[in-house]
Design an enzyme around this catalytic site. Structure first.
Site, PDB file in Angstrom:
ATOM      1  N   GLU A 126     -90.853  32.207  15.606  1.00 19.83           N
ATOM      2  CA  GLU A 126     -91.964  31.537  14.915  1.00 19.83           C
ATOM      3  C   GLU A 126     -91.931  31.897  13.435  1.00 19.83           C
ATOM      4  OE1 GLU A 126     -94.728  29.585  13.297  1.00 19.83           O
ATOM      5  OE2 GLU A 126     -94.327  29.191  15.422  1.00 19.83           O
ATOM      6  N   HIS A 161    -127.529  14.307  38.861  1.00 17.75           N
ATOM      7  CA  HIS A 161    -128.609  13.727  38.066  1.00 17.75           C
ATOM      8  C   HIS A 161    -129.563  14.831  37.618  1.00 17.75           C
ATOM      9  CE1 HIS A 161    -131.769  10.936  36.823  1.00 17.75           C
ATOM     10  NE2 HIS A 161    -132.636  11.707  37.486  1.00 17.75           N
ATOM     11  N   GLY A 182     -99.615  30.048  17.590  1.00 16.05           N
ATOM     12  CA  GLY A 182    -100.688  29.087  17.799  1.00 16.05           C
ATOM     13  C   GLY A 182    -100.432  27.777  17.100  1.00 16.05           C
ATOM     14  N   GLY A 183     -99.502  27.783  16.150  1.00 12.16           N
ATOM     15  CA  GLY A 183     -99.109  26.543  15.490  1.00 12.16           C
ATOM     16  C   GLY A 183    -100.226  25.917  14.665  1.00 12.16           C
ATOM     17  N   ILE A 184    -100.029  24.649  14.326  1.00 12.43           N
ATOM     18  CA  ILE A 184    -101.028  23.913  13.558  1.00 12.43           C
ATOM     19  C   ILE A 184    -102.336  23.820  14.335  1.00 12.43           C
ATOM     20  CG2 ILE A 184    -101.629  21.655  12.591  1.00 12.43           C
ATOM     21  CD1 ILE A 184     -99.635  23.219  10.929  1.00 12.43           C
ATOM     22  N   HIS A 203     -97.092  31.239  11.999  1.00 11.52           N
ATOM     23  CA  HIS A 203     -98.185  31.860  12.722  1.00 11.52           C
ATOM     24  C   HIS A 203     -98.214  31.358  14.158  1.00 11.52           C
ATOM     25  CE1 HIS A 203     -99.945  28.792   9.756  1.00 11.52           C
ATOM     26  NE2 HIS A 203     -99.563  28.105  10.807  1.00 11.52           N
ATOM     27  N   GLY A 239    -107.651   7.517  11.781  1.00 11.92           N
ATOM     28  CA  GLY A 239    -107.291   8.029  13.089  1.00 11.92           C
ATOM     29  C   GLY A 239    -108.161   9.234  13.401  1.00 11.92           C
ATOM     30  N   ALA A 253    -102.045  18.375  21.471  1.00 11.30           N
ATOM     31  CA  ALA A 253    -101.722  19.734  21.892  1.00 11.30           C
ATOM     32  C   ALA A 253    -101.597  19.833  23.401  1.00 11.30           C
ATOM     33  CB  ALA A 253    -102.797  20.700  21.393  1.00 11.30           C
ATOM     34  N   GLU A 282    -109.029   2.251   5.821  1.00 11.36           N
ATOM     35  CA  GLU A 282    -108.028   2.069   6.866  1.00 11.36           C
ATOM     36  C   GLU A 282    -107.226   0.805   6.585  1.00 11.36           C
ATOM     37  OE1 GLU A 282    -105.492   2.152   9.501  1.00 11.36           O
ATOM     38  OE2 GLU A 282    -106.936   3.804   9.760  1.00 11.36           O
TER      39      GLU A 282
END
Length: 470
Positions: free
Chosen positions: A35, A449, A40-42, A38, A188, A324, A209
């Protein structure tokens, strides 16, 4: 085996990479993780998690300014923006530390650096050149290499993040102060979530957009309701828009937007560019392999295998959908296939999508339009949240649940939801899709309910015998 020789070597420690390593360790395989930045990534550090912490703060701010609806009154309501941002960073740090703890607990070594494919070594093992800061290059070997290097923000010419006026998601997560006027380009999931956060915190937000509608991958009806809600909240929304050049001044920036046959010169304090992502395929040594790259994403088969024997790719670097949970599922599937277990390829129509704007949006499977394009004859059910008792009690009546069924077999083809906490409820429909359930099983299912989830049942009834409460 030595500490540099493994059954599986994973390059990338995000939701795909670290999950692959943990599953490999569970199966008794020797595994290592490379890695560069870091664990955990993005997702954990600059995406899914910190944005949800920010959005939670903005939800609280929204409620504090709507107290009269619930019979409350408070004077002098304010917030400390630096604390809001600081809490978001602390949440990310805690989870990233948790990933490090899990890998340590599983006895998985983590190499902080960059990994690059470097041919075949002894016994036919893959060689990976490891480059680490202030260290000489070393070589790791493994029978199998999983590429899980993720993706980064797409940068368009003229919209390059400059750390001041133009932000990517990174700068938008750690602002020094709340911008009074904000332009968000791209509607998005990333764009609408940031637009919701900043609008709920008090910024004047303009959302642009290029597609004909916001949230363009969602069902058309859901997109229309989302845009209506955004505009009701005070956002300016331009669709089918064309952007002109940016003009940066001393304290702000002006952008030309063409939409609806008119030209608008919009002056804002900051611009967030959220126009997609590109895969991290550079400097992996792919050029000397049979691996194919298509539009910055590694091409794989249904079991995540690339064109190079013994090399796999999972997660965002392997293409859409860029989620993810898709990366983590691919990780488990890929490792189990390597271990010789029977696995089932992922069906993209059974992967849920969630957007945490206000109101939330969640979906799985075919939209009504896509189902018809695929040749299905459909039955559609709809149920508005304004007719749901729990939603009414909560003051969260804005929303809709829409279900799409195969008219011939009764199979649930898709489900699309907009409203409070629908990201928590969509899993019910995901299970139905995965189990190939029909309207018969869903109709006979008893929903508690009072819950907002009762609207899911009513939507099914609406497609067939008729909703009971609308």
């Amino acid at each position: 085996m030595s500490k540099t020789d493994f059954d599986i070597l994973v390059i990338g420690g995000g939701p795909g990479g670290y999950v692959a390593a943990l599953r490999a360790a569970q199966l008794g395989l020797s595994v290592g993780v490379v890695e560069a930045q870091h664990l955990g990534g993005i997702c954990l550090n600059w995406g899914c998690i910190p944005t949800k912490a920010l959005l939670r703060a903005s939800e609280i701010n929204h409620l504090l300014h709507d107290l009269d609806t619930y019979g409350f009154k408070a004077d002098g309501v304010s917030f400390d923006f630096s604390k809001i941002v600081g809490r978001s960073r602390a949440v990310s740090k805690q989870l990233a530390s948790g990933v490090a703890h899990l890998l340590k607990k599983a006895k998985v070594p983590v190499f902080n650096g960059y990994g690059k494919l470097d041919g075949i070594g002894p016994e036919g093992k893959r060689k990976v050149k490891l480059s680490q800061k202030d260290s000489a290059e070393t070589t790791l070997t493994a029978r199998h290499v999983i590429l899980a290097t993720g993706a980064r923000a797409r940068v368009l010419p003229g919209l390059e993040p400059d750390g001041k006026f133009v932000w990517s998601y990174r700068e938008a997560l750690v602002p020094d102060e709340l911008p009074k006027r904000l332009l968000v380009i791209g509607s998005g999931a990333i764009g609408t979530e940031f637009a919701s956060f900043y609008r709920n915190m008090g910024s004047e937000v303009t959302l642009v957009e290029v597609a004909p509608r916001v949230l363009p991958v969602e069902d058309e009806e859901i997109s229309a309701l989302a845009q209506k809600s955004f505009e009701k909240q005070g956002m300016k929304v331009f669709t089918s828009a064309k952007l002109g050049p940016l003009s940066k001044n001393a304290t702000d920036v002006t952008v030309t937007v063409e939409a609806g046959g008119k030209t608008h010169n919009i002056t804002v304090d900051r611009v967030i560019s959220a126009v997609g992502i590109v895969g991290n395929v550079e400097n992996l040594g792919l050029e000397n392999t049979k691996i194919t790259v298509d539009r910055t994403h590694i091409v794989t088969d249904a079991l995540c295998r690339t064109g190079e024997a013994g090399v796999y790719a999972i997660g965002d670097v392997a293409g859409a959908p860029w989620l993810a949970h898709k990366a983590s599922h691919e990780a488990v599937m890929c490792v189990e296939a390597i271990a010789g277990k029977t696995v089932h390829p992922i069906d993209a129509t059974k992967i849920p999508g969630c957007t945490y704007c206000r109101p939330q949006v969640a979906s799985v499977g075919y939209t009504e339009a896509r189902a018809k394009e695929a040749g299905y004859k459909v039955r559609v059910g709809k149920f508005p949240l304004i007719a749901n008792g729990k939603a009414l009690a909560m003051g969260e009546t804005e929303g809709l649940v829409k279900t799409v069924f195969d008219a011939q077999t009764g199979e649930l083809l898709g489900a699309h939801m907009i409203g409070a906490e629908v990201t928590e409820m969509i899993q019910g429909y995901v299970i139905a899709r995965s189990g190939e359930l029909t309207e018969a099983e869903l109709t006979e299912t008893i929903f508690p309910h009072p819950t907002i989830s009762e609207s899911m049942h009513e939507s099914v009834l609406a497609a067939y015998s008729g909703a009971l409460h609308f």
